[in-house]
Design an enzyme around this catalytic site. Structure first.
Site, mmCIF file in Angstrom:
data_model
loop_
_atom_site.group_PDB
_atom_site.id
_atom_site.type_symbol
_atom_site.label_atom_id
_atom_site.label_comp_id
_atom_site.label_asym_id
_atom_site.label_seq_id
_atom_site.Cartn_x
_atom_site.Cartn_y
_atom_site.Cartn_z
ATOM 1 N N ASP A 43 0.833 -1.201 0.000
ATOM 2 C CA ASP A 43 0.000 0.000 0.000
ATOM 3 C C ASP A 43 0.869 1.254 0.000
ATOM 4 O O ASP A 43 0.563 2.244 -0.662
ATOM 5 C CB ASP A 43 -0.895 0.035 1.238
ATOM 6 C CG ASP A 43 -2.008 -0.987 1.132
ATOM 7 O OD1 ASP A 43 -2.783 -1.120 2.084
ATOM 8 O OD2 ASP A 43 -2.095 -1.662 0.086
ATOM 9 N N TYR A 46 2.222 1.888 -3.417
ATOM 10 C CA TYR A 46 1.119 2.351 -4.256
ATOM 11 C C TYR A 46 0.853 3.838 -3.991
ATOM 12 O O TYR A 46 0.773 4.646 -4.912
ATOM 13 C CB TYR A 46 -0.121 1.505 -3.952
ATOM 14 C CG TYR A 46 -1.309 1.785 -4.848
ATOM 15 C CD1 TYR A 46 -1.471 1.106 -6.050
ATOM 16 C CD2 TYR A 46 -2.277 2.719 -4.479
ATOM 17 C CE1 TYR A 46 -2.554 1.357 -6.876
ATOM 18 C CE2 TYR A 46 -3.368 2.976 -5.289
ATOM 19 C CZ TYR A 46 -3.506 2.285 -6.481
ATOM 20 O OH TYR A 46 -4.584 2.532 -7.296
ATOM 21 N N LEU A 93 -3.537 -4.666 22.019
ATOM 22 C CA LEU A 93 -3.666 -5.734 23.003
ATOM 23 C C LEU A 93 -2.499 -6.693 22.893
ATOM 24 O O LEU A 93 -2.010 -6.957 21.795
ATOM 25 C CB LEU A 93 -4.949 -6.533 22.737
ATOM 26 C CG LEU A 93 -6.266 -5.787 22.922
ATOM 27 C CD1 LEU A 93 -7.412 -6.590 22.333
ATOM 28 C CD2 LEU A 93 -6.503 -5.532 24.407
ATOM 29 N N GLU A 126 -15.130 -11.820 24.503
ATOM 30 C CA GLU A 126 -15.903 -11.334 23.356
ATOM 31 C C GLU A 126 -15.081 -11.543 22.087
ATOM 32 O O GLU A 126 -13.856 -11.629 22.152
ATOM 33 C CB GLU A 126 -16.206 -9.842 23.529
ATOM 34 C CG GLU A 126 -14.950 -9.007 23.502
ATOM 35 C CD GLU A 126 -15.147 -7.585 24.009
ATOM 36 O OE1 GLU A 126 -15.735 -6.801 23.296
ATOM 37 O OE2 GLU A 126 -14.691 -7.297 25.128
ATOM 38 N N LYS A 128 -12.894 -10.939 18.841
ATOM 39 C CA LYS A 128 -11.979 -9.889 18.383
ATOM 40 C C LYS A 128 -12.305 -9.643 16.921
ATOM 41 O O LYS A 128 -12.095 -10.507 16.072
ATOM 42 C CB LYS A 128 -10.533 -10.344 18.550
ATOM 43 C CG LYS A 128 -9.532 -9.282 18.156
ATOM 44 C CD LYS A 128 -8.135 -9.706 18.593
ATOM 45 C CE LYS A 128 -7.134 -8.563 18.460
ATOM 46 N NZ LYS A 128 -6.957 -8.093 17.104
ATOM 47 N N ASP A 130 -12.127 -8.360 13.214
ATOM 48 C CA ASP A 130 -11.019 -8.062 12.313
ATOM 49 C C ASP A 130 -11.396 -6.909 11.392
ATOM 50 O O ASP A 130 -11.794 -7.104 10.250
ATOM 51 C CB ASP A 130 -10.666 -9.316 11.503
ATOM 52 C CG ASP A 130 -9.321 -9.187 10.826
ATOM 53 O OD1 ASP A 130 -8.605 -8.211 11.117
ATOM 54 O OD2 ASP A 130 -8.987 -10.051 10.007
ATOM 55 N N TYR A 236 -16.782 -1.414 21.832
ATOM 56 C CA TYR A 236 -16.280 -2.342 22.854
ATOM 57 C C TYR A 236 -15.399 -1.684 23.908
ATOM 58 O O TYR A 236 -14.927 -2.338 24.822
ATOM 59 C CB TYR A 236 -15.530 -3.516 22.225
ATOM 60 C CG TYR A 236 -14.441 -3.119 21.243
ATOM 61 C CD1 TYR A 236 -13.329 -2.390 21.652
ATOM 62 C CD2 TYR A 236 -14.523 -3.489 19.903
ATOM 63 C CE1 TYR A 236 -12.348 -2.031 20.763
ATOM 64 C CE2 TYR A 236 -13.534 -3.132 18.997
ATOM 65 C CZ TYR A 236 -12.443 -2.398 19.439
ATOM 66 O OH TYR A 236 -11.476 -2.041 18.552
ATOM 67 N N LYS A 324 -5.693 -15.277 20.117
ATOM 68 C CA LYS A 324 -5.853 -15.331 18.666
ATOM 69 C C LYS A 324 -6.211 -16.740 18.201
ATOM 70 O O LYS A 324 -5.779 -17.731 18.791
ATOM 71 C CB LYS A 324 -4.548 -14.899 17.968
ATOM 72 C CG LYS A 324 -4.051 -13.526 18.363
ATOM 73 C CD LYS A 324 -4.947 -12.405 17.876
ATOM 74 C CE LYS A 324 -4.747 -12.122 16.412
ATOM 75 N NZ LYS A 324 -3.556 -11.343 16.103
ATOM 76 N N CYS A 429 30.172 -13.732 8.246
ATOM 77 C CA CYS A 429 29.147 -12.806 7.771
ATOM 78 C C CYS A 429 29.179 -12.745 6.246
ATOM 79 O O CYS A 429 30.244 -12.493 5.669
ATOM 80 C CB CYS A 429 29.414 -11.426 8.370
ATOM 81 S SG CYS A 429 28.370 -10.146 7.650
ATOM 82 N N CYS A 432 30.486 -9.020 5.224
ATOM 83 C CA CYS A 432 31.820 -8.450 5.456
ATOM 84 C C CYS A 432 32.869 -9.512 5.732
ATOM 85 O O CYS A 432 34.040 -9.195 5.882
ATOM 86 C CB CYS A 432 31.790 -7.435 6.610
ATOM 87 S SG CYS A 432 31.562 -8.178 8.228
ATOM 88 N N CYS A 447 27.164 -11.175 13.393
ATOM 89 C CA CYS A 447 28.401 -10.736 12.764
ATOM 90 C C CYS A 447 29.170 -9.913 13.789
ATOM 91 O O CYS A 447 28.604 -9.061 14.465
ATOM 92 C CB CYS A 447 28.060 -9.892 11.543
ATOM 93 S SG CYS A 447 29.412 -8.861 10.988
ATOM 94 N N CYS A 453 31.181 -3.658 9.324
ATOM 95 C CA CYS A 453 30.319 -4.481 8.475
ATOM 96 C C CYS A 453 29.374 -3.557 7.711
ATOM 97 O O CYS A 453 28.569 -2.851 8.314
ATOM 98 C CB CYS A 453 29.517 -5.465 9.312
ATOM 99 S SG CYS A 453 28.323 -6.380 8.311
HETATM 100 S S1 IVH Z 1 -10.212 -3.720 23.300
HETATM 101 C C1 IVH Z 1 -7.310 -1.040 25.580
HETATM 102 N N1 IVH Z 1 -11.900 -5.351 22.137
HETATM 103 O O1 IVH Z 1 -7.826 -5.305 18.320
HETATM 104 C C2 IVH Z 1 -7.873 -2.118 24.762
HETATM 105 N N2 IVH Z 1 -10.128 -4.491 20.820
HETATM 106 O O2 IVH Z 1 -5.053 -6.021 18.665
HETATM 107 C C3 IVH Z 1 -8.606 -1.653 23.576
HETATM 108 N N3 IVH Z 1 -10.169 -5.212 18.490
HETATM 109 O O3 IVH Z 1 -6.632 -2.031 18.541
HETATM 110 C C4 IVH Z 1 -8.994 -2.693 22.642
HETATM 111 N N4 IVH Z 1 -11.995 -6.412 18.619
HETATM 112 O O4 IVH Z 1 -8.661 -2.502 17.018
HETATM 113 C C5 IVH Z 1 -10.795 -4.610 21.987
HETATM 114 N N5 IVH Z 1 -13.498 -6.741 21.222
HETATM 115 C C6 IVH Z 1 -12.420 -6.016 21.092
HETATM 116 C C7 IVH Z 1 -11.746 -5.912 19.847
HETATM 117 C C8 IVH Z 1 -10.589 -5.140 19.768
HETATM 118 C C9 IVH Z 1 -11.038 -5.975 17.826
HETATM 119 C C10 IVH Z 1 -8.969 -4.613 17.891
HETATM 120 C C11 IVH Z 1 -8.720 -3.171 18.230
HETATM 121 C C12 IVH Z 1 -7.370 -3.153 18.889
HETATM 122 C C13 IVH Z 1 -6.757 -4.395 18.348
HETATM 123 C C14 IVH Z 1 -5.632 -4.903 19.221
#
Ligand code: IVH
Length: 706
Positions: A43, A46, A93, A126, A128, A130, A236, A324, A429, A432, A447, A453
Site C-alpha cells: 500500500d 502504491y 492488546l 468477546e 476480536k 477483524d 467495545y 488469537k 558474515c 563483510c 556478525c 560491516c
Molecule cells: S479492546 C485497551 N476489544 O484489536 C484495549 N479491541 O489487537 C482496547 N479489536 O486495537 C482494545 N476487537 O482494534 C478490543 N473486542 C475487542 C476488539 C478489539 C477488535 C482490535 C482493536 C485493537 C486491536 C488490538
C-alpha cells in the site's frame, strides 16, 4: 532503481515520460489487485506512486493524461486527512496463542494485585473483530469527532465519513458530557462480496478481504463514497469520559448498548480461565457462521476499579489480552535460503518462496528465524516439527498471524527432492566476512564486524533516517544506501556535515545523478531542520538493540534531559549501583534492555560515534509526565514492610506515575518512608535521619486514593 529527480527539477519531456510510466505502473498494480485478488506492491508503494503522479500533474497540469491515475479512486494517502491527537491513547492488546497463556494472564493479574489463587476474578470474553479501530468523540450528546487509531497517539480525522455509518449514532440521549467510544469498523462477508461484484462491474479495484475493504472505505476523501459502502461498527471500549459509565466492563458495555451502539452479542462473563477457554471454543465454533471476520477472542477483567489498579504497559493494558485463532496457512516451494544481516549484526535466514496467497496476501518471503529453527530444534536443543530440518527445494507450510511477517512452519518430507542437502548455516558474515558467532544462550548468530560491516552500518543508517527516527525528508533508505556506497555518509554524524562537504566545492550534491539544485537545497534544509530533535527520537534512532520506540520515549520522559541521561548511563556502566537500579526501576525497562543500553554507551567506538552525532544536535528535553498538583512529585520515597492494600509493584508504579522516585534504600536524600507492618532496619534508619515516616493509609491519603 535510479533515484528520480525532484518534481521541481523535471523537464517537460521527462514529466511526459514519467506520467506515462506511472499510469502504466499504477494500472498494473490495480490489475494485480483486481484479477489476482492479491496486491503486487505494498500500500505504501502504491501511495508513493500515486502522490508522485499527483505532484507532477500539479506542476504540469497541461500534461495530465486522459487515463490519469488521479481520477481513479484508491486508498487516499494518509497525509490527506487532518491529524487528531487522541485525548486518551488508543492502545493495542497483547496476544496469546495457547491455553496456558490464558492461565498465565490470570496468574499475572493475581500476582500484580496481590490476590490469592482462589479469590474470584471475573472476566468478559468477546470476539476480536477483524476490522479497524475507530474512536468517536461525543460532546453534550453530539458526535463531534471520529478518528482512526493511527499510531495510537495521533490518528486521522474521518468524522465526515463516520457520520455516514448507520451503526454510529450522531446524537446520544442521556450520555455523559464527554464520551469517547471506541470500537471496530468492519464489513460483513455478504456486503464485501456484493461490493466486489459492483466494483468489478464498474471496472474498479477489487478488495482483497473485508478488512481492506472496510479500511479503504472509511479512509475516503469523498464521504459520499463511504456512504455507498456498507460499513458497520461494534462498540467495545471507551477513551475519555466525564463520568464513569459503570463499575464493570459488562456494565459499561450494556450502557453503550442502551445508548444506541451495537455491542457484540457473544460478549459473556466468565469466572476464570476454564470458563474463558470454554467461551473461546464456543466463539471459534460459531466463527464460520457469524458473517463477519473475527481473528480471536478478547478477555478483559470485568471489575473497572481493578482495571484501573492494573493500568498499562507501554502499549497494552495489563487487564486485557487477545487470544488469537490459529493463523492462516498455505503450502509452497522453498526456492532458496538467503541470509540477511540486520543493524544489530543478527544473521537472519530468509526463505525465498514460490509466491503463494495466504489469507489474501501474496507471500514470497518468510522468516526462518535462526539456524536452530532450520535444523529442527528450539533454542534449548529440543526437537521441533518432530526434528525435521528444512532444506532448499523443500515443500513448506507458510503462515501469517495478524500483520506479522510470514513464517515457515512445517515441511513435507514426502515431497523432498532427491539430493536435497541439509542447510549449512554460515559461520562468517556474508556481507563483510567477519566471524559470525553465537553467544551462549543466544539463538542468533551475529556478525562481529560492528561498524566495519557494511550491512550493519547501512541498516543502522536506514533505521536512523526512518519515519519514527530522524525522518529527514528526501533522505530515505535508498539515498542512504547510495551515500554509504560512495562513502559520503558512513555514520549518522556525517549527515549533518553533508552540506559543509558537498554544498560547494569540487564535488557537489546538486551535480550528482538524480539530484539537482532544488533537491540538494531541500535536503540541506531538511537536515538543518532535524538538528533540533526530541530526546526520545534521538535515542530510538541510535538503533540500540532491544530499545524500541516506546521504550525510548519512556526513558526520555524519565530522564528528561540528554545530558542527565548520558551521565546516568556512565554511572550505570558496570550494571550496578543506584543509577543502575533507577534504570531498572522504570516501568517498561527490563534487565536485558537496560544492559544493552548501558553497554552501547560504554562501548568506546559506539559512544564516540554517538558523541560525534550529538555535537551537531540540539536535543530537546522530554516532557516528564504531567504530575501537576501531585503532592509527591520529585520526592524520593521508600516502601518498606508489608503493604496490605497493594503490591510492591503496584505501589511503585503508582508513585512513579505521580512523579516520585522510588528507592530501595533510605538515605539523607529520602523524603518519605512508607512503612507497613514488619518494617525493620529501613524504618529505623529513617527515624535516625529524621526522615518522615507514614503508614500505608497515610500514603493513600496523601496521594488522594484513600
Ligand atoms: S479492546 C485497551 N476489544 O484489536 C484495549 N479491541 O489487537 C482496547 N479489536 O486495537 C482494545 N476487537 O482494534 C478490543 N473486542 C475487542 C476488539 C478489539 C477488535 C482490535 C482493536 C485493537 C486491536 C488490538
Amino acid at each position: 532503481m535510479a533515484q528520480k529527480p525532484a518534481v521541481d527539477d523535471l523537464t517537460e519531456a521527462q514529466a511526459t515520460e514519467e506520467l506515462a510510466d506511472l499510469a502504466q505502473r499504477l494500472a498494473e498494480a490495480n490489475t494485480a489487485y483486481h484479477t489476482e485478488d492479491a496486491p503486487a506492491i505494498t500500500d505504501a508503494e502504491y501511495d508513493a506512486l500515486k502522490s508522485r503522479n499527483a505532484a507532477i500533474e500539479a506542476r504540469f497540469p497541461h500534461l495530465k493524461r486522459a487515463d490519469s491515475p488521479s481520477d481513479q479512486v484508491g486508498a487516499a494517502p494518509s497525509e490527506a486527512f487532518a491529524k487528531v491527537t487522541h485525548a486518551v491513547r488508543m492502545l493495542s492488546l497483547a496476544n496469546a496463542f495457547e491455553d496456558e497463556d490464558i492461565t498465565e494472564f490470570d496468574t499475572r493479574i493475581r500476582r500484580y494485585l496481590g490476590l490469592a489463587g482462589d479469590a474470584k476474578l471475573t472476566y468478559t470474553a468477546e470476539p476480536k473483530i477483524d476490522g479497524l479501530s475507530l474512536s468517536l468523540r461525543y460532546e453534550s450528546g453530539k458526535l463531534v469527532q471520529a478518528a482512526t487509531r493511527g499510531d495510537g497517539a495521533v490518528g486521522e480525522n474521518v468524522t465526515a465519513n463516520a457520520r455516514t455509518i448507520d451503526d454510529i449514532p450522531v446524537t446520544l440521549k442521556g450520555a455523559p458530557d464527554v464520551l469517547e467510544i471506541r470500537g471496530e469498523v468492519y464489513m460483513s462477508h455478504a456486503d464485501f462480496e456484493a461490493l466486489n461484484t459492483r466494483q468489478a462491474e464498474k471496472g474498479d479495484k477489487q478488495f482483497a478481504n473485508p478488512r481492506n475493504a472496510a479500511a479503504g472505505s472509511l479512509r475516503q476523501l469523498d464521504s459520499s463514497i463511504t456512504r455507498s459502502r456498507p460499513l458497520r461498527f461494534f462498540a467495545y471500549a471507551w477513551g475519555e469520559v466525564s463520568e464513569p459509565l459503570a463499575d464493570t466492563q459488562m456494565g459499561a458495555i450494556n450502557r453503550l448498548s442502551d445508548l444506541g451502539f451495537q455491542t457484540n452479542p457473544l460478549t459473556a462473563l466468565c469466572d476464570g480461565p476454564a470458563e474463558m477457554l470454554a467461551q473461546y471454543a464456543k466463539i471459534e465454533q460459531l466463527r464460520a457462521e457469524l458473517g463477519y471476520d473475527i481473528d480471536g477472542v478478547v478477555y478483559k477483567l470485568d471489575d473497572l476499579a481493578l482495571q484501573a489498579r492494573l493500568g498499562f504497559r507501554s502499549t497494552t493494558p495489563r487487564w486485557a489480552i487477545a487470544h488469537k485463532f490459529p493463523a492462516e496457512l498455505a503450502w509452497t516451494r522453498l526456492e532458496s535460503i538467503d541470509i540477511q544481516v540486520g543493524r544489530t549484526g543478527a544473521l537472519s535466514p530468509v526463505a525465498r518462496l514460490t509466491p503463494v496467497t495466504v489469507g489474501g496476501v501474496v507471500v514470497s518471503n518468510a522468516t526462518l528465524h535462526n539456524e536452530d529453527y532450520i535444523a529442527g530444534r528450539d533454542s534449548k536443543g529440543n526437537e521441533i516439527r518432530g526434528g525435521k530440518d528444512i532444506r532448499e527445494g523443500d515443500w513448506v507450510q507458510v503462515y501469517r498471524a495478524g500483520d506479522v511477517i510470514p513464517k515457515v512452519a512445517d515441511v513435507d518430507l514426502s515431497k523432498r527432492p532427491d539430493g536435497a542437502e541439509p542447510y549449512t548455516f554460515p559461520e562468517t558474515c556474508p556481507e563483510c566476512g567477519s566471524e559470525a558467532i553465537r553467544e551462549e544462550g543466544d539463538a542468533v548468530r551475529r556478525c562481529t564486524g560492528g561498524l566495519i560491516c557494511p550491512a550493519q552500518a547501512v541498516e543502522k543508517l536506514k533505521h536512523f533516517v526512518s519515519r519514527a527516527a530522524f525522518d529527514i525528508e528526501g533522505l530515505g533508505a535508498k539515498q542512504v544506501e547510495q551515500f554509504y556506497r560512495d562513502e559520503w555518509i558512513k555514520e549518522p554524524a556525517d549527515i549533518f556535515t553533508l552540506e559543509e562537504r558537498y554544498g560547494s566545492g569540487v564535488k557537489q550534491l546538486k551535480n550528482r545523478e538524480g539530484w539537482g539544485e532544488k533537491s540538494a537545497k531541500n535536503l540541506f534544509e531538511a537536515v538543518e531542520e532535524k538538528r533540533n530533535i526530541p530526546f526520545g527520537r534521538l535515542l530510538f534512532a541510535l538503533g540500540i538493540r532491544h530499545v524500541g520506540e516506546q521504550a525510548s520515549n519512556l526513558i526520555a520522559r524519565f530522564y528528561g534531559s540528554w545530558d542527565d541521561f548520558t551521565a546516568a548511563m556512565d554511572s550505570a556502566a558496570d550494571c550496578e549501583g543506584p543509577e543502575w537500579e533507577r534504570l531498572l526501576g522504570i516501568d517498561g525497562v527490563g534487565e536485558v534492555m537496560a544492559r544493552s543500553l548501558v553497554t552501547a554507551f560504554a562501548q568506546e567506538n559506539e559512544r564516540e560515534s554517538i558523541d560525534r552525532l550529538t555535537a551537531h544536535l540540539n536535543v530537546a528535553e522530554a516532557a516528564r509526565p504531567s504530575t501537576d498538583g501531585s503532592p509527591v512529585a520529585g520526592k524520593t520515597v521508600v516502601f518498606t514492610g508489608t503493604l496490605e492494600k497493594m503490591t510492591r509493584a503496584e505501589a511503585k508504579a503508582r508513585a512513579e506515575a505521580l512523579g516520585a522516585k522510588v528507592s530501595g534504600s533510605v538515605s539523607a536524600k529520602t523524603d518519605l518512608v512508607v512503612a507497613g507492618p514488619g518494617a525493620g532496619s529501613k524504618a529505623k534508619k529513617a527515624e535516625e535521619l529524621g526522615v518522615e515516616i507514614i503508614d500505608e493509609d497515610g500514603w493513600l491519603d496523601l496521594i488522594g486514593q484513600a
